[in-house]
Scaffold this motif. Structure first.
Motif, PDB file in Angstrom:
ATOM      1  N   ALA A 140     -28.177  16.473   2.714  1.00  0.00           N
ATOM      2  CA  ALA A 140     -29.174  15.518   3.217  1.00  0.00           C
ATOM      3  C   ALA A 140     -29.068  15.354   4.724  1.00  0.00           C
ATOM      4  CB  ALA A 140     -28.993  14.160   2.525  1.00  0.00           C
ATOM      5  N   ALA A 141     -27.842  15.413   5.237  1.00  0.00           N
ATOM      6  CA  ALA A 141     -27.630  15.268   6.685  1.00  0.00           C
ATOM      7  C   ALA A 141     -27.757  16.590   7.429  1.00  0.00           C
ATOM      8  CB  ALA A 141     -26.247  14.675   6.934  1.00  0.00           C
ATOM      9  N   ARG A 142     -28.006  17.675   6.676  1.00  0.00           N
ATOM     10  CA  ARG A 142     -28.050  19.015   7.254  1.00  0.00           C
ATOM     11  C   ARG A 142     -26.759  19.311   8.031  1.00  0.00           C
ATOM     12  NH1 ARG A 142     -33.172  16.962   7.288  1.00  0.00           N
ATOM     13  NH2 ARG A 142     -34.817  18.295   6.398  1.00  0.00           N
ATOM     14  N   ALA A 143     -25.669  18.927   7.405  1.00  0.00           N
ATOM     15  CA  ALA A 143     -24.353  19.100   8.026  1.00  0.00           C
ATOM     16  C   ALA A 143     -23.562  20.159   7.271  1.00  0.00           C
ATOM     17  CB  ALA A 143     -23.592  17.774   8.012  1.00  0.00           C
ATOM     18  N   HIS A 144     -22.546  20.683   7.927  1.00  0.00           N
ATOM     19  CA  HIS A 144     -21.683  21.712   7.346  1.00  0.00           C
ATOM     20  C   HIS A 144     -20.281  21.129   7.195  1.00  0.00           C
ATOM     21  CE1 HIS A 144     -19.281  25.425   7.091  1.00  0.00           C
ATOM     22  NE2 HIS A 144     -20.395  25.971   6.627  1.00  0.00           N
ATOM     23  N   PRO A 145     -19.541  21.531   6.168  1.00  0.00           N
ATOM     24  CA  PRO A 145     -18.171  21.029   6.031  1.00  0.00           C
ATOM     25  C   PRO A 145     -17.325  21.183   7.289  1.00  0.00           C
ATOM     26  CG  PRO A 145     -18.810  22.178   4.036  1.00  0.00           C
ATOM     27  CD  PRO A 145     -19.931  22.382   5.028  1.00  0.00           C
ATOM     28  N   ALA A 146     -17.590  22.198   8.073  1.00  0.00           N
ATOM     29  CA  ALA A 146     -16.816  22.400   9.305  1.00  0.00           C
ATOM     30  C   ALA A 146     -16.985  21.242  10.280  1.00  0.00           C
ATOM     31  CB  ALA A 146     -17.228  23.710   9.970  1.00  0.00           C
ATOM     32  N   ASP A 147     -18.066  20.467  10.123  1.00  0.00           N
ATOM     33  CA  ASP A 147     -18.322  19.350  11.027  1.00  0.00           C
ATOM     34  C   ASP A 147     -17.479  18.121  10.691  1.00  0.00           C
ATOM     35  OD1 ASP A 147     -20.373  20.907  12.155  1.00  0.00           O
ATOM     36  OD2 ASP A 147     -21.836  20.140  10.693  1.00  0.00           O
ATOM     37  N   VAL A 148     -16.916  18.062   9.480  1.00  0.00           N
ATOM     38  CA  VAL A 148     -16.273  16.852   8.980  1.00  0.00           C
ATOM     39  C   VAL A 148     -14.829  16.772   9.464  1.00  0.00           C
ATOM     40  CG1 VAL A 148     -15.600  15.565   6.915  1.00  0.00           C
ATOM     41  CG2 VAL A 148     -17.763  16.834   6.945  1.00  0.00           C
ATOM     42  N   ALA A 149     -14.519  15.692  10.174  1.00  0.00           N
ATOM     43  CA  ALA A 149     -13.168  15.514  10.711  1.00  0.00           C
ATOM     44  C   ALA A 149     -12.306  14.628   9.817  1.00  0.00           C
ATOM     45  CB  ALA A 149     -13.247  14.895  12.110  1.00  0.00           C
ATOM     46  N   LEU A 150     -12.934  13.814   8.958  1.00  0.00           N
ATOM     47  CA  LEU A 150     -12.195  12.845   8.157  1.00  0.00           C
ATOM     48  C   LEU A 150     -12.865  12.710   6.799  1.00  0.00           C
ATOM     49  CD1 LEU A 150     -10.017  10.528   8.018  1.00  0.00           C
ATOM     50  CD2 LEU A 150     -11.816   8.995   8.865  1.00  0.00           C
ATOM     51  N   LEU A 151     -12.066  12.729   5.740  1.00  0.00           N
ATOM     52  CA  LEU A 151     -12.541  12.500   4.380  1.00  0.00           C
ATOM     53  C   LEU A 151     -11.779  11.317   3.801  1.00  0.00           C
ATOM     54  CD1 LEU A 151     -13.870  13.258   1.602  1.00  0.00           C
ATOM     55  CD2 LEU A 151     -11.929  14.805   1.255  1.00  0.00           C
ATOM     56  N   LEU A 152     -12.513  10.282   3.386  1.00  0.00           N
ATOM     57  CA  LEU A 152     -11.902   9.107   2.762  1.00  0.00           C
ATOM     58  C   LEU A 152     -12.515   8.906   1.388  1.00  0.00           C
ATOM     59  CD1 LEU A 152     -11.741   6.630   5.786  1.00  0.00           C
ATOM     60  CD2 LEU A 152      -9.915   8.080   4.874  1.00  0.00           C
ATOM     61  N   TYR A 153     -11.655   8.762   0.391  1.00  0.00           N
ATOM     62  CA  TYR A 153     -12.083   8.688  -1.009  1.00  0.00           C
ATOM     63  C   TYR A 153     -11.691   7.315  -1.573  1.00  0.00           C
ATOM     64  CZ  TYR A 153     -12.684  10.187  -5.892  1.00  0.00           C
ATOM     65  OH  TYR A 153     -13.092  10.314  -7.194  1.00  0.00           O
ATOM     66  N   ALA A 154     -12.681   6.552  -2.000  1.00  0.00           N
ATOM     67  CA  ALA A 154     -12.444   5.210  -2.546  1.00  0.00           C
ATOM     68  C   ALA A 154     -12.650   5.229  -4.054  1.00  0.00           C
ATOM     69  CB  ALA A 154     -13.394   4.201  -1.902  1.00  0.00           C
ATOM     70  N   SER A 155     -11.740   4.584  -4.775  1.00  0.00           N
ATOM     71  CA  SER A 155     -11.856   4.532  -6.228  1.00  0.00           C
ATOM     72  C   SER A 155     -11.282   3.226  -6.747  1.00  0.00           C
ATOM     73  CB  SER A 155     -11.130   5.711  -6.876  1.00  0.00           C
ATOM     74  OG  SER A 155      -9.745   5.663  -6.573  1.00  0.00           O
ATOM     75  N   GLU A 173     -16.825  14.381  15.189  1.00  0.00           N
ATOM     76  CA  GLU A 173     -18.243  14.048  15.160  1.00  0.00           C
ATOM     77  C   GLU A 173     -18.677  13.349  13.867  1.00  0.00           C
ATOM     78  OE1 GLU A 173     -20.447  14.295  17.505  1.00  0.00           O
ATOM     79  OE2 GLU A 173     -19.260  15.390  18.984  1.00  0.00           O
ATOM     80  N   THR A 174     -18.073  13.718  12.726  1.00  0.00           N
ATOM     81  CA  THR A 174     -18.521  13.159  11.453  1.00  0.00           C
ATOM     82  C   THR A 174     -17.332  12.828  10.552  1.00  0.00           C
ATOM     83  OG1 THR A 174     -18.729  15.330  10.389  1.00  0.00           O
ATOM     84  CG2 THR A 174     -20.685  14.458  11.492  1.00  0.00           C
ATOM     85  N   ALA A 175     -17.571  11.861   9.660  1.00  0.00           N
ATOM     86  CA  ALA A 175     -16.601  11.470   8.642  1.00  0.00           C
ATOM     87  C   ALA A 175     -17.338  11.333   7.320  1.00  0.00           C
ATOM     88  CB  ALA A 175     -15.922  10.153   9.011  1.00  0.00           C
ATOM     89  N   LEU A 176     -16.671  11.696   6.242  1.00  0.00           N
ATOM     90  CA  LEU A 176     -17.270  11.657   4.915  1.00  0.00           C
ATOM     91  C   LEU A 176     -16.547  10.611   4.073  1.00  0.00           C
ATOM     92  CD1 LEU A 176     -19.285  12.935   2.880  1.00  0.00           C
ATOM     93  CD2 LEU A 176     -17.506  14.644   2.367  1.00  0.00           C
ATOM     94  N   VAL A 177     -17.317   9.624   3.564  1.00  0.00           N
ATOM     95  CA  VAL A 177     -16.775   8.562   2.712  1.00  0.00           C
ATOM     96  C   VAL A 177     -17.372   8.722   1.319  1.00  0.00           C
ATOM     97  CG1 VAL A 177     -16.707   6.065   2.297  1.00  0.00           C
ATOM     98  CG2 VAL A 177     -16.378   6.969   4.617  1.00  0.00           C
ATOM     99  N   ILE A 178     -16.509   8.740   0.310  1.00  0.00           N
ATOM    100  CA  ILE A 178     -16.948   8.972  -1.066  1.00  0.00           C
ATOM    101  C   ILE A 178     -16.330   7.927  -1.976  1.00  0.00           C
ATOM    102  CG2 ILE A 178     -17.159  10.694  -2.900  1.00  0.00           C
ATOM    103  CD1 ILE A 178     -16.219  12.789  -0.810  1.00  0.00           C
ATOM    104  N   ALA A 179     -17.081   7.487  -2.980  1.00  0.00           N
ATOM    105  CA  ALA A 179     -16.570   6.593  -4.020  1.00  0.00           C
ATOM    106  C   ALA A 179     -17.006   7.129  -5.372  1.00  0.00           C
ATOM    107  CB  ALA A 179     -17.101   5.176  -3.825  1.00  0.00           C
ATOM    108  N   SER A 180     -16.088   7.107  -6.350  1.00  0.00           N
ATOM    109  CA  SER A 180     -16.434   7.624  -7.669  1.00  0.00           C
ATOM    110  C   SER A 180     -15.511   7.054  -8.729  1.00  0.00           C
ATOM    111  CB  SER A 180     -16.347   9.150  -7.684  1.00  0.00           C
ATOM    112  OG  SER A 180     -16.798   9.670  -8.916  1.00  0.00           O
TER     113      SER A 180
END
Length: 345
Positions: free
Chosen positions: A65-80, A134-141
């Motif tokens: 949706a953001a037209r982004a590539h995984p290479a752009d992601v500097a931080l991944l945070l996973y909430a559960s 440049e980008t961070a990915l936040v996920i909850a599941s």
């Protein structure tokens, strides 16, 4: 906290197609029907799809949706909120592995139903402090379809819980919504509400004991009423709900009248009405109608609601949106965003 030039660049969700209703046809135990006054309660049920696999789909959709590539992601945070897989294993590393994010820092956030808010706060600091990020990915599941929890009634005011995942990509370079502010406060005396009379060791789940927030809250209330502190605690809780909203609005430099919609955790209708009324909004101004058929999705409620409302055309560029909620502890969070694009895809 004022947020400077941080955007929500894309959202993605995974919502199971199955919707089940708690009623007297055998889909919920009789004890649940008694506690829910036989009301038809709909929830999303994922079956045997794991929470990390739902998260993986949501993350890929947010990146697309953001037209982004995984290479752009500097931080991944996973909430559960609920159990994710084998004990001693990290679901955030599973996401990191399958998304190709070995170059990124990956962490799991255990912040309860407001875990995504805490993850976004951490992401804002990370992006602001690192010139190359440049980008961070936040996920909850979460998937609550296990034996030690009654998904149909987690407690007297909690309602049913559903399964699903939400992901949001944060960016310093623009997106579908700009973060204007983020606020938080705590009321740690109320951690006892969610602990009740349960021992700290051994952990109840290791002995096969059922999770029953209702029983824990009832034990806490009996003790507080004996001690004469119940009214003070409820009054202070309400004050914290109001305080965090006031702080978020003040930092965004807007008032209640500037808010187009309020996104809240999914909860029973009467509970939602009382909660919204406590800080000056109505059910009709909220996200409730867009998510009530899903159940409470743990830490994913607010960003599933945002995604669904954008897709339905319920939010438009220029709209200011308040996201707020609280989680066991108690942690209270609020955030104000301004919509800049109408279509999450």
């Amino acid at each position: 906290m004022k947020a400077h030039d941080i955007w929500l660049a894309g959202t993605g969700v995974y919502l199971p197609a199955s919707r089940y209703v708690a009623q007297s046809d055998g889909t919920a135990p009789a004890s649940t029907l008694n506690r829910t006054n036989n009301r038809r309660t709909r929830v999303a049920i994922a079956g045997d799809i794991s929470a990390p696999d739902m998260a993986l789909t949501a993350a890929r959709r947010a990146l697309a949706a953001a037209r982004a590539h995984p290479a752009d992601v500097a931080l991944l945070l996973y909430a559960s909120v609920w159990h994710q897989g084998p004990d001693g294993w990290g679901p955030h590393h599973y996401l990191q592995h399958h998304l190709g994010l070995d170059h990124s820092l990956a962490l799991e956030v255990r912040g309860g139903c407001t875990g995504t808010f805490g993850a976004i706060d951490l992401s804002i600091g990370y992006l602001n402090d690192r010139s190359t990020a440049e980008t961070a990915l936040v996920i909850a599941s979460d998937n609550f379809g296990t034996k030690l929890v009654d998904r149909w009634c987690m407690g007297p005011l909690s309602g049913a819980v559903g399964d699903g995942a939400a992901a949001v990509l944060l960016s310093r370079t623009g997106g579908l919504a700009r973060i204007l502010s983020s606020a938080g406060t705590t009321f740690s005396e109320m951690e006892e509400v969610y602990r009740g009379d349960e021992p700290l060791f051994p952990p109840p789940v290791t002995e096969g004991r059922y999770l029953d927030f209702g029983a824990r809250a009832a034990a806490f209330q009996r003790r507080a009423m004996r001690e004469g502190s119940w009214l003070r605690l409820i009054t202070d809780h309400r004050a914290h709900v109001q305080e965090v909203v006031e702080e978020a609005l003040a930092d965004a430099e807007i008032g209640r009248g500037d808010i187009r919609k309020v996104l809240v955790n999914t909860m029973p209708e009467s509970t939602a009405k009382d909660y919204l009324d406590s800080f000056g909004f109505t059910l009709e101004q909220s996200s409730w109608a867009h998510t009530e058929a899903l159940g409470h999705l743990g830490a994913g409620d607010h960003f599933v609601a945002l995604h669904e409302m954008l897709a339905a055309g319920a939010l438009r560029p220029g709209d200011r949106v308040l996201l707020t909620g609280f989680s066991p502890g108690i942690t209270y969070k609020a955030m104000v965003i301004e919509i800049t694009m109408a279509d999450p895809s």
